[in-house]
Scaffold this active site. Structure first.
Site, mmCIF file in Angstrom:
data_model
loop_
_atom_site.group_PDB
_atom_site.id
_atom_site.type_symbol
_atom_site.label_atom_id
_atom_site.label_comp_id
_atom_site.label_asym_id
_atom_site.label_seq_id
_atom_site.Cartn_x
_atom_site.Cartn_y
_atom_site.Cartn_z
ATOM 1 N N LYS A 127 1.072 18.104 -16.929
ATOM 2 C CA LYS A 127 2.067 17.280 -16.210
ATOM 3 C C LYS A 127 2.424 16.131 -17.152
ATOM 4 O O LYS A 127 1.703 15.142 -17.255
ATOM 5 C CB LYS A 127 1.441 16.816 -14.904
ATOM 6 C CG LYS A 127 2.034 15.683 -14.123
ATOM 7 C CD LYS A 127 3.507 15.611 -13.956
ATOM 8 C CE LYS A 127 3.846 14.196 -13.532
ATOM 9 N NZ LYS A 127 4.499 13.440 -14.600
ATOM 10 N N GLU A 158 -8.662 8.322 -19.486
ATOM 11 C CA GLU A 158 -8.417 7.473 -20.668
ATOM 12 C C GLU A 158 -7.356 6.473 -20.249
ATOM 13 O O GLU A 158 -6.197 6.846 -20.042
ATOM 14 C CB GLU A 158 -7.926 8.312 -21.850
ATOM 15 C CG GLU A 158 -8.914 9.360 -22.318
ATOM 16 C CD GLU A 158 -10.213 8.757 -22.851
ATOM 17 O OE1 GLU A 158 -10.203 7.580 -23.242
ATOM 18 O OE2 GLU A 158 -11.229 9.469 -22.832
ATOM 19 N N CYS A 170 -2.036 2.360 -26.126
ATOM 20 C CA CYS A 170 -3.230 1.892 -25.410
ATOM 21 C C CYS A 170 -4.050 1.005 -26.333
ATOM 22 O O CYS A 170 -4.778 0.133 -25.882
ATOM 23 C CB CYS A 170 -4.049 3.078 -24.936
ATOM 24 S SG CYS A 170 -4.476 4.210 -26.260
ATOM 25 N N GLU A 172 -2.375 -5.657 -18.869
ATOM 26 C CA GLU A 172 -1.727 -4.915 -19.953
ATOM 27 C C GLU A 172 -0.227 -4.863 -19.685
ATOM 28 O O GLU A 172 0.191 -4.461 -18.601
ATOM 29 C CB GLU A 172 -2.292 -3.489 -19.998
ATOM 30 C CG GLU A 172 -1.741 -2.672 -21.144
ATOM 31 C CD GLU A 172 -2.141 -1.201 -21.044
ATOM 32 O OE1 GLU A 172 -2.117 -0.650 -19.928
ATOM 33 O OE2 GLU A 172 -2.481 -0.617 -22.079
HETATM 34 P P1 NAD Z 1 1.200 5.889 -15.871
HETATM 35 O O1 NAD Z 1 -0.153 5.709 -15.298
HETATM 36 O O2 NAD Z 1 2.356 5.276 -15.192
HETATM 37 O O3 NAD Z 1 1.553 7.449 -15.976
HETATM 38 C C1 NAD Z 1 0.735 8.348 -16.662
HETATM 39 C C2 NAD Z 1 0.957 9.746 -16.108
HETATM 40 O O4 NAD Z 1 0.514 9.779 -14.759
HETATM 41 C C3 NAD Z 1 2.404 10.191 -16.087
HETATM 42 O O5 NAD Z 1 2.487 11.563 -16.390
HETATM 43 C C4 NAD Z 1 2.811 9.951 -14.643
HETATM 44 O O6 NAD Z 1 3.870 10.779 -14.232
HETATM 45 C C5 NAD Z 1 1.529 10.307 -13.928
HETATM 46 N N1 NAD Z 1 1.367 9.705 -12.599
HETATM 47 C C6 NAD Z 1 1.922 8.573 -12.118
HETATM 48 N N2 NAD Z 1 1.517 8.360 -10.848
HETATM 49 C C7 NAD Z 1 0.674 9.370 -10.529
HETATM 50 C C8 NAD Z 1 -0.085 9.699 -9.376
HETATM 51 N N3 NAD Z 1 -0.045 8.946 -8.269
HETATM 52 N N4 NAD Z 1 -0.868 10.800 -9.400
HETATM 53 C C9 NAD Z 1 -0.936 11.558 -10.512
HETATM 54 N N5 NAD Z 1 -0.222 11.315 -11.634
HETATM 55 C C10 NAD Z 1 0.575 10.224 -11.648
HETATM 56 O O7 NAD Z 1 1.100 5.410 -17.369
HETATM 57 P P2 NAD Z 1 2.247 5.362 -18.483
HETATM 58 O O8 NAD Z 1 3.152 4.230 -18.203
HETATM 59 O O9 NAD Z 1 2.831 6.712 -18.690
HETATM 60 O O10 NAD Z 1 1.375 5.051 -19.772
HETATM 61 C C11 NAD Z 1 0.961 3.787 -20.106
HETATM 62 C C12 NAD Z 1 -0.525 3.627 -19.857
HETATM 63 O O11 NAD Z 1 -1.262 4.668 -20.485
HETATM 64 C C13 NAD Z 1 -1.059 2.347 -20.452
HETATM 65 O O12 NAD Z 1 -1.941 1.756 -19.535
HETATM 66 C C14 NAD Z 1 -1.802 2.805 -21.685
HETATM 67 O O13 NAD Z 1 -2.791 1.928 -22.130
HETATM 68 C C15 NAD Z 1 -2.356 4.105 -21.202
HETATM 69 N N6 NAD Z 1 -2.746 4.982 -22.309
HETATM 70 C C16 NAD Z 1 -4.094 5.160 -22.547
HETATM 71 C C17 NAD Z 1 -4.503 5.937 -23.624
HETATM 72 C C18 NAD Z 1 -5.973 6.124 -23.911
HETATM 73 O O14 NAD Z 1 -6.313 7.024 -24.666
HETATM 74 N N7 NAD Z 1 -6.867 5.329 -23.354
HETATM 75 C C19 NAD Z 1 -3.557 6.538 -24.455
HETATM 76 C C20 NAD Z 1 -2.200 6.353 -24.170
HETATM 77 C C21 NAD Z 1 -1.810 5.558 -23.092
#
Ligand code: NAD
Length: 471
Positions: free
Chosen positions: A178, A252, A286, A368
């Site tokens: 997804k 993550e 991240c 963040e």
């Molecule tokens: P997000 O949490 O908004 O979305 C991430 C994914 O989750 C997307 O595919 C989104 O469609 C899905 N999603 C959203 N709501 C959901 C729900 N209720 N149930 C299931 N899936 C859902 O994050 P983002 O804006 O895409 O990414 C930014 C975040 O990701 C930042 O916090 C960043 O630090 C983190 N990140 C972490 C790592 C790591 O390895 N630790 C790497 C990259 C990004």
């Protein structure tokens, strides 16, 4: 940077077929100029159920292949991606607005992850252990978990897919990917490229808004493992939902990573690493350095050089207008040294932003932002720096600039983070290195490296008891 790449509408990939969603599509805009890039399948529970069924059906035959065979398939995919790295990067540029060299580097990083995982085909080591019982041999062997739901962020889309899809499939799982609603085109490209080498249903891709396609996937009883990369907020929701049915969950999550500049640091290099850590990929990592912790005696010098360089730093737009508005809202009232405003052009561009005089316990210090924004803090010495770095709900990555081995070792020992870098940036992982954080940056799992095998396999302990009398 706008691009002329023309993209078809993005549909799901389920059971090896491109299929639309019953609810129709949503629009994906180019962050670089706000124009329409493509229409994307707006999936919900119906499409998720079909994708999970396809993954369940494909699972036994895929798991029955040897690890060597599965490794060879991953190698073929990586080789194909290497051939098409430019095309993949162009798509990423179109859907994220990031500069082409960055997107090319990400294509290559995804390829390297494929090669690293493929190599595991000739290892996938287990263990043997001793027993107090005579003639008993105990083997720890790795087994696939089952069907993996892989939910990822938009920020570095190709590596994000590679870090999850390659180890998940290699370990004998089938998967439903997804992708983020912000990067559907690269996910469609990646899914179709993989499909050339995979039996139908081994990898399925379901597009959709997180709130609509995500929950049914996390709730699906056919899903044995949820591997998620995204915000701490969404991770918490996922953990709660999947916890109800005791599914395996690897998270993550976010970071508020700190880079410390000591008084013995090479200031020029410290400025360079700080710029890249804070602003490359528009701060949407991240592992971005969103806190710069500087010794008092070099603070003014560092600040002047850093702010001057930040003014001319070229980076891409943030991923969406909503993200830009959210970040601008969070900056209200802060002391801005440079940036803090949108750039005067179409699209969602935020000028690289440097803040000062923010209290360590202020909301801005603890939240963040996921954009090109960093905060300067002044500290007396190393111990104060360590205390400030650790005064955070997050614990993903950290860095220190120092010429002192003693300071470096003390920092590495005391900092509460999953990754420590001495004399480098807070970002920059490689496939063979495990990656992940502590505190609210994750739940203890590690991605990449051989550590990823622990996410995508379960241990099985096999006891063999021989009877020498029967020889
Ligand atoms: P997000 O949490 O908004 O979305 C991430 C994914 O989750 C997307 O595919 C989104 O469609 C899905 N999603 C959203 N709501 C959901 C729900 N209720 N149930 C299931 N899936 C859902 O994050 P983002 O804006 O895409 O990414 C930014 C975040 O990701 C930042 O916090 C960043 O630090 C983190 N990140 C972490 C790592 C790591 O390895 N630790 C790497 C990259 C990004």
């Amino acid at each position: 940077m706008a691009t002329t790449v023309a993209l078809e509408d993005v549909w799901n990939l389920i059971g090896g077929e491109r299929v639309p969603a019953r609810a129709g599509t949503f629009e994906k805009l180019r962050p670089a100029d706000g124009t329409l890039l493509c229409h994307v399948a707006s999936s919900g529970s119906e499409e998720v159920a079909a994708a999970v069924s396809a993954a369940v059906a494909a699972r036994p035959a895929w798991a029955a292949r040897t690890p060597v065979e599965r490794g060879e398939v991953i190698r073929e995919i990586a080789l194909a991606l290497r051939v098409r790295r430019g095309e993949a990067a162009e798509i990423v540029v179109a859907e994220t607005g990031k500069p082409l060299p960055l997107a090319l580097g990400e294509s290559d990083a995804a390829v390297e992850m494929g090669f690293f995982v493929a190599g595991e085909g000739r290892r996938l080591y287990g263990r043997t252990t001793t027993s107090s019982m005579p003639n008993r041999t105990v083997m720890a062997t790795r087994r696939p978990v089952g069907v993996a739901a892989l939910i990822v962020s938009f920020n570095t889309p190709l590596p994000n897919y590679a870090w999850k899809v390659f180890p998940a499939l290699f370990c004998g799982n089938t998967a439903v990917l997804k992708p983020s609603e912000h990067t559907p085109a690269s996910a469609a490209f990646f899914g179709e490229l993989c499909q050339e080498f995979l039996p139908a249903g081994v990898l399925n891709v379901v597009h959709g808004l997180g709130s609509e396609a995500g929950p049914p996937l996390v709730d699906s009883p056919g899903v044995d493992l949820v591997s998620f990369t995204g915000s701490t907020e969404t991770g918490r929701l996922i953990n709660e939902r999947a916890g109800r049915r005791l599914a395996k969950v690897a998270l993550e999550l976010g970071g508020k990573n700190a880079l410390v500049v000591c008084d013995d640091a090479d200031l020029e290099r410290a400025v360079e690493w700080s710029l890249a850590s804070a602003f490359s990929n528009a701060g949407q990592r991240c592992a971005s350095a969103s806190r710069l912790v500087v010794f008092d005696s070099v603070y003014d010098d560092f600040r002047d050089r850093f702010v001057e360089s930040a003014r001319s730093y070229e980076t891409g737009p943030v991923i969406s207008e909503a993200s830009l508005e959210r970040i601008l809202g969070a900056l209200a009232g802060a002391r801005v040294l440079t940036g803090g405003t949108r750039l005067d052009r179409p699209g969602s561009w935020l000028a690289p932003t440097v803040l000062e005089d923010v209290a360590p316990d202020a909301r801005l210090s603890c939240t963040e932002l996921f954009g090109p924004v960093t905060i300067l803090y002044r500290v007396r010495d190393l111990e104060e720096a360590i205390a400030l770095v650790n005064d955070s709900p997050y614990g993903l990555t950290s860095a220190i600039q120092t010429a002192s081995l003693h300071r470096a070792m003390r920092f590495a020992d005391a900092v509460e983070a999953g990754v420590v870098v001495v004399n480098g940036g807070t970002h920059g992982s490689e496939p063979q290195m495990g990656f992940g954080g502590v505190k609210q940056s994750g739940t203890g799992w590690r991605e990449a490296g051989v550590e990823a095998l622990d996410v995508y396999t379960d241990w099985k302990y096999v006891n063999l008891i021989a009877d020498p009398a029967q020889t």
